[in-house]
Design an enzyme around this catalytic site. Structure first.
Site, PDB file in Angstrom:
ATOM      1  N   ASP A   1     -10.941  40.892  -8.418  1.00  0.00           N
ATOM      2  CA  ASP A   1     -10.974  40.316  -9.663  1.00  0.00           C
ATOM      3  C   ASP A   1      -9.726  39.664 -10.260  1.00  0.00           C
ATOM      4  O   ASP A   1      -8.799  40.387  -9.591  1.00  0.00           O
ATOM      5  CB  ASP A   1     -11.743  41.073 -10.798  1.00  0.00           C
ATOM      6  CG  ASP A   1     -12.175  40.231 -12.049  1.00  0.00           C
ATOM      7  OD1 ASP A   1     -13.367  39.481 -11.799  1.00  0.00           O
ATOM      8  OD2 ASP A   1     -11.299  40.096 -13.046  1.00  0.00           O
TER       9      ASP A   1
ATOM     10  N   TYR B   1      -7.300  36.093 -21.111  1.00  0.00           N
ATOM     11  CA  TYR B   1      -7.867  37.426 -21.299  1.00  0.00           C
ATOM     12  C   TYR B   1      -7.187  38.617 -22.055  1.00  0.00           C
ATOM     13  O   TYR B   1      -7.360  39.249 -23.079  1.00  0.00           O
ATOM     14  CB  TYR B   1      -8.373  38.108 -20.193  1.00  0.00           C
ATOM     15  CG  TYR B   1      -9.577  37.204 -19.377  1.00  0.00           C
ATOM     16  CD1 TYR B   1     -10.653  37.418 -19.905  1.00  0.00           C
ATOM     17  CD2 TYR B   1      -9.576  36.423 -18.224  1.00  0.00           C
ATOM     18  CE1 TYR B   1     -11.809  36.773 -19.546  1.00  0.00           C
ATOM     19  CE2 TYR B   1     -10.505  35.754 -17.957  1.00  0.00           C
ATOM     20  CZ  TYR B   1     -11.760  35.978 -18.449  1.00  0.00           C
ATOM     21  OH  TYR B   1     -12.784  35.348 -17.943  1.00  0.00           O
TER      22      TYR B   1
ATOM     23  N   ARG C   1     -22.779  48.786  -5.475  1.00  0.00           N
ATOM     24  CA  ARG C   1     -22.107  49.123  -6.664  1.00  0.00           C
ATOM     25  C   ARG C   1     -22.738  50.085  -7.486  1.00  0.00           C
ATOM     26  O   ARG C   1     -21.923  50.471  -8.279  1.00  0.00           O
ATOM     27  CB  ARG C   1     -21.905  47.640  -7.276  1.00  0.00           C
ATOM     28  CG  ARG C   1     -20.828  46.834  -7.043  1.00  0.00           C
ATOM     29  CD  ARG C   1     -19.424  47.115  -7.737  1.00  0.00           C
ATOM     30  NE  ARG C   1     -19.777  47.728  -8.870  1.00  0.00           N
ATOM     31  CZ  ARG C   1     -19.793  47.034  -9.979  1.00  0.00           C
ATOM     32  NH1 ARG C   1     -19.581  45.673 -10.001  1.00  0.00           N
ATOM     33  NH2 ARG C   1     -20.021  47.710 -11.127  1.00  0.00           N
TER      34      ARG C   1
ATOM     35  N   ARG D   1     -23.732  39.888  -8.142  1.00  0.00           N
ATOM     36  CA  ARG D   1     -24.967  40.307  -8.819  1.00  0.00           C
ATOM     37  C   ARG D   1     -26.241  39.544  -8.340  1.00  0.00           C
ATOM     38  O   ARG D   1     -27.318  39.989  -8.409  1.00  0.00           O
ATOM     39  CB  ARG D   1     -25.097  40.295 -10.270  1.00  0.00           C
ATOM     40  CG  ARG D   1     -24.345  41.540 -10.879  1.00  0.00           C
ATOM     41  CD  ARG D   1     -24.056  41.388 -12.327  1.00  0.00           C
ATOM     42  NE  ARG D   1     -23.160  40.101 -12.420  1.00  0.00           N
ATOM     43  CZ  ARG D   1     -23.188  39.706 -13.916  1.00  0.00           C
ATOM     44  NH1 ARG D   1     -23.535  40.261 -14.793  1.00  0.00           N
ATOM     45  NH2 ARG D   1     -22.218  38.751 -14.108  1.00  0.00           N
TER      46      ARG D   1
ATOM     47  N   ARG E   1     -17.758  33.308  -6.195  1.00  0.00           N
ATOM     48  CA  ARG E   1     -18.656  34.385  -6.522  1.00  0.00           C
ATOM     49  C   ARG E   1     -19.758  34.548  -5.586  1.00  0.00           C
ATOM     50  O   ARG E   1     -20.977  34.935  -5.967  1.00  0.00           O
ATOM     51  CB  ARG E   1     -19.032  34.193  -7.776  1.00  0.00           C
ATOM     52  CG  ARG E   1     -18.054  34.163  -8.944  1.00  0.00           C
ATOM     53  CD  ARG E   1     -17.453  35.459  -9.529  1.00  0.00           C
ATOM     54  NE  ARG E   1     -16.651  35.407 -10.659  1.00  0.00           N
ATOM     55  CZ  ARG E   1     -17.161  35.383 -11.923  1.00  0.00           C
ATOM     56  NH1 ARG E   1     -18.111  35.848 -12.100  1.00  0.00           N
ATOM     57  NH2 ARG E   1     -16.014  35.379 -12.701  1.00  0.00           N
TER      58      ARG E   1
HETATM   59  O1  1CP Z   1     -17.632  36.499  -4.313  1.00  0.00           O
HETATM   60  C1  1CP Z   1     -16.681  36.521  -5.240  1.00  0.00           C
HETATM   61  O2  1CP Z   1     -16.105  35.505  -5.274  1.00  0.00           O
HETATM   62  C2  1CP Z   1     -16.266  37.825  -5.576  1.00  0.00           C
HETATM   63  C3  1CP Z   1     -14.954  38.163  -5.896  1.00  0.00           C
HETATM   64  C4  1CP Z   1     -14.686  37.869  -7.450  1.00  0.00           C
HETATM   65  C5  1CP Z   1     -13.754  36.665  -7.689  1.00  0.00           C
HETATM   66  C6  1CP Z   1     -13.395  35.369  -7.079  1.00  0.00           C
HETATM   67  C7  1CP Z   1     -14.896  38.326  -8.561  1.00  0.00           C
HETATM   68  C8  1CP Z   1     -15.590  39.619  -8.872  1.00  0.00           C
HETATM   69  N1  1CP Z   1     -14.111  37.827  -9.675  1.00  0.00           N
HETATM   70  C9  1CP Z   1     -13.466  36.786  -9.239  1.00  0.00           C
HETATM   71  C10 1CP Z   1     -12.759  35.845 -10.055  1.00  0.00           C
HETATM   72  C11 1CP Z   1     -12.958  35.875 -11.525  1.00  0.00           C
HETATM   73  N2  1CP Z   1     -12.792  36.842 -12.336  1.00  0.00           N
HETATM   74  C12 1CP Z   1     -12.633  34.582 -12.146  1.00  0.00           C
HETATM   75  C13 1CP Z   1     -12.235  33.241 -11.584  1.00  0.00           C
HETATM   76  C14 1CP Z   1     -13.563  32.624 -10.925  1.00  0.00           C
HETATM   77  C15 1CP Z   1     -14.700  32.054 -11.834  1.00  0.00           C
HETATM   78  O3  1CP Z   1     -13.893  31.217 -12.667  1.00  0.00           O
HETATM   79  O4  1CP Z   1     -15.738  32.448 -11.411  1.00  0.00           O
HETATM   80  C16 1CP Z   1     -12.821  34.850 -13.587  1.00  0.00           C
HETATM   81  C17 1CP Z   1     -12.555  33.670 -14.509  1.00  0.00           C
HETATM   82  C18 1CP Z   1     -12.977  36.305 -13.503  1.00  0.00           C
HETATM   83  C19 1CP Z   1     -13.215  36.898 -14.854  1.00  0.00           C
HETATM   84  C20 1CP Z   1     -14.471  37.808 -14.933  1.00  0.00           C
HETATM   85  N3  1CP Z   1     -14.671  38.911 -14.168  1.00  0.00           N
HETATM   86  C21 1CP Z   1     -15.671  37.335 -15.363  1.00  0.00           C
HETATM   87  C22 1CP Z   1     -15.734  36.194 -16.209  1.00  0.00           C
HETATM   88  C23 1CP Z   1     -15.959  36.501 -17.743  1.00  0.00           C
HETATM   89  C24 1CP Z   1     -15.825  35.370 -18.780  1.00  0.00           C
HETATM   90  O5  1CP Z   1     -14.829  34.965 -19.134  1.00  0.00           O
HETATM   91  O6  1CP Z   1     -16.741  34.354 -18.684  1.00  0.00           O
HETATM   92  C25 1CP Z   1     -16.559  38.359 -15.039  1.00  0.00           C
HETATM   93  C26 1CP Z   1     -18.055  38.600 -15.584  1.00  0.00           C
HETATM   94  C27 1CP Z   1     -15.780  39.160 -14.215  1.00  0.00           C
HETATM   95  C28 1CP Z   1     -16.455  40.732 -13.634  1.00  0.00           C
HETATM   96  C29 1CP Z   1     -16.596  40.432 -12.189  1.00  0.00           C
HETATM   97  N4  1CP Z   1     -15.726  40.119 -11.078  1.00  0.00           N
HETATM   98  C30 1CP Z   1     -16.177  39.943 -10.047  1.00  0.00           C
HETATM   99  C31 1CP Z   1     -17.757  40.429 -10.134  1.00  0.00           C
HETATM  100  C32 1CP Z   1     -18.754  40.362  -9.136  1.00  0.00           C
HETATM  101  C33 1CP Z   1     -17.879  40.521 -11.643  1.00  0.00           C
HETATM  102  C34 1CP Z   1     -19.169  40.990 -12.344  1.00  0.00           C
HETATM  103  C35 1CP Z   1     -19.074  42.461 -12.396  1.00  0.00           C
HETATM  104  C36 1CP Z   1     -20.178  43.284 -11.990  1.00  0.00           C
HETATM  105  O7  1CP Z   1     -20.832  43.016 -10.995  1.00  0.00           O
HETATM  106  O8  1CP Z   1     -20.387  44.449 -12.347  1.00  0.00           O
END
Ligand code: 1CP
Length: 360
Positions: free
Chosen positions: A81, A156, A45, A36, A32
């Site tokens: 994602d 999910y 964004r 943010r 990640r």
């Molecule tokens: O730099 C990077 O890693 C960016 C790319 C990325 C990746 C690898 C994003 C962008 N999401 C993910 C994978 C992801 N998404 C995982 C596996 C990695 C981890 O465990 O951290 C998971 C579980 C998700 C699901 C997800 N998407 C969550 C978690 C929710 C929960 O169950 O707690 C969230 C908050 C998102 C949204 C998301 N995905 C990515 C970003 C930058 C965001 C935040 C949204 C935004 O900025 O509006």
């Protein structure tokens, strides 16, 4: 990054370590790393939803490159994602700001499973275009492609959103195993399709995120999850790119996750890397390179606390044939980018201290 003679990708520290070699410094990147915590990410964004931004090559390329510029990390990860390929294939899923993936109509039956289908390259021209452009801009820095593993994505779709206990998902596994296996098999196909598009467009490695697998007992993991993740790893094997597998709280599962077919095993902060190597080896599939494992909470503890932790992790990482430094989970949204930059610089400044010349 845009130097006139970029180092060949194959000799990049990330790929060397992922293949079990010892590059001159331990490679570092952060799960990640785009997101943010970066003001430039929030600016890019603004006014665009998460999943819309994943369909815009201009934004995907910019957001993927931001942490590479800012932190000088040894790898980029494709901005997307784990639920994005479902959305691209027409599935009704959204990412709610501050929450995560949510689905309006959680999967309960065969009709729900039938609505899940893999993306095809023609569904995702923007993925191919973004990856190709990134690979050319990144030069000698590898791009990691990724997908969500069947269990974590299923959680999910079955729960309807983020969950702490995965009660409905486990109820489906045990109460209706046929339905569970049908869903997990489809999600394996989704991951295979999405990873294939990224690798064919030029990604140098892949990471399969099974972030929430640690909620399962080893017995349940082996019965309900491992065969589906193994299907994904098997299908990607012929590309010859390193395949990384990661989940949180997976200390009890490291051997099983390794045996699913990973070339590199991601480790969270709960298990020291040398102990992780022992567990992977004991499972009969190792030793393998490992990735990890600074506790993200340490980012808030001040440099005097962080530096000895990095030293310890680098030392423990020497037990593995290769070590990719990372956090034990993703960058917290309120992390200070200056601290992350300092972590990356410090890791890269330390030699791996194990002679490689003439070594077997
Ligand atoms: O730099 C990077 O890693 C960016 C790319 C990325 C990746 C690898 C994003 C962008 N999401 C993910 C994978 C992801 N998404 C995982 C596996 C990695 C981890 O465990 O951290 C998971 C579980 C998700 C699901 C997800 N998407 C969550 C978690 C929710 C929960 O169950 O707690 C969230 C908050 C998102 C949204 C998301 N995905 C990515 C970003 C930058 C965001 C935040 C949204 C935004 O900025 O509006």
């Amino acid at each position: 990054m845009s130097s006139t003679s970029p180092a060949p990708l194959d000799s990049s520290p990330y790929l060397l370590a992922a293949r079990g070699e010892r590059p001159p410094h331990t490679p570092v990147w952060f799960m990640r790393q785009a997101g943010r915590a970066l003001p430039e990410y929030r600016a890019a964004r603004e006014g665009t939803t998460m999943l819309e931004s994943c369909m815009r090559p201009d934004l995907v390329v910019e957001i993927t490159l931001q942490p590479v510029r800012r932190y000088g990390v040894d790898a980029a990860i494709y901005f997307s994602d784990i639920v994005a390929p479902l959305k691209f294939a027409g599935y009704d899923v959204e990412i709610k700001p501050g929450v995560g993936p949510v689905v309006a109509d959680p999967i309960r039956d065969a009709a729900g499973v039938a609505a899940v289908r893999p993306v095809t390259p023609s569904d995702v021209p923007y993925t191919t275009e973004s990856v190709q452009q990134l690979v050319s801009e990144l030069g000698g820095t590898p791009l990691i492609g990724f997908a969500g593993a069947p269990f974590t994505v299923a959680s999910y779709l079955v729960e309807g959103g983020p969950s702490k206990d995965f009660a409905k998902t486990k109820a489906m596994m045990h109460g209706n195993p046929e339905l569970w296996h049908a869903l997990a098999d489809r999600l394996a196909d989704v991951a295979i399709a999405y990873l294939s598009v990224q690798v064919e467009a030029g990604a140098s490695a892949i990471q399969l995120f099974d972030s929430w697998a640690g909620g399962l007992s080893p017995r349940d993991y082996e019965r309900f999850v491992q065969p589906h993740s193994a299907k994904v790893f098997d299908a990607i094997a012929s590309y010859g790119v390193p395949r990384v597998h990661f989940g949180v709280n997976t200390g009890e599962l490291l051997g099983l996750m390794s045996a699913a077919g990973a070339d590199v095993v991601g480790v969270d902060w709960r298990v020291p890397l040398d102990e992780a190597v022992r567990r992977i080896t004991a499972a009969g599939a190792g030793p393998k390179p490992v990735q990890g494992n600074l506790d993200p909470a340490l980012l808030f503890a001040g440099w005097d606390a962080i530096e000895p932790e990095i030293d310890r992790i680098l030392e423990e990482g020497k037990a593995a044939p290769g070590h990719i430094f990372n956090l034990g989970h993703g960058v917290p949204p309120d992390a200070d980018p200056e601290v992350l930059a300092r972590v990356a610089k410090y890791v890269r400044s330390k030699s791996t201290a194990r002679p490689v010349v003439g070594a077997e």
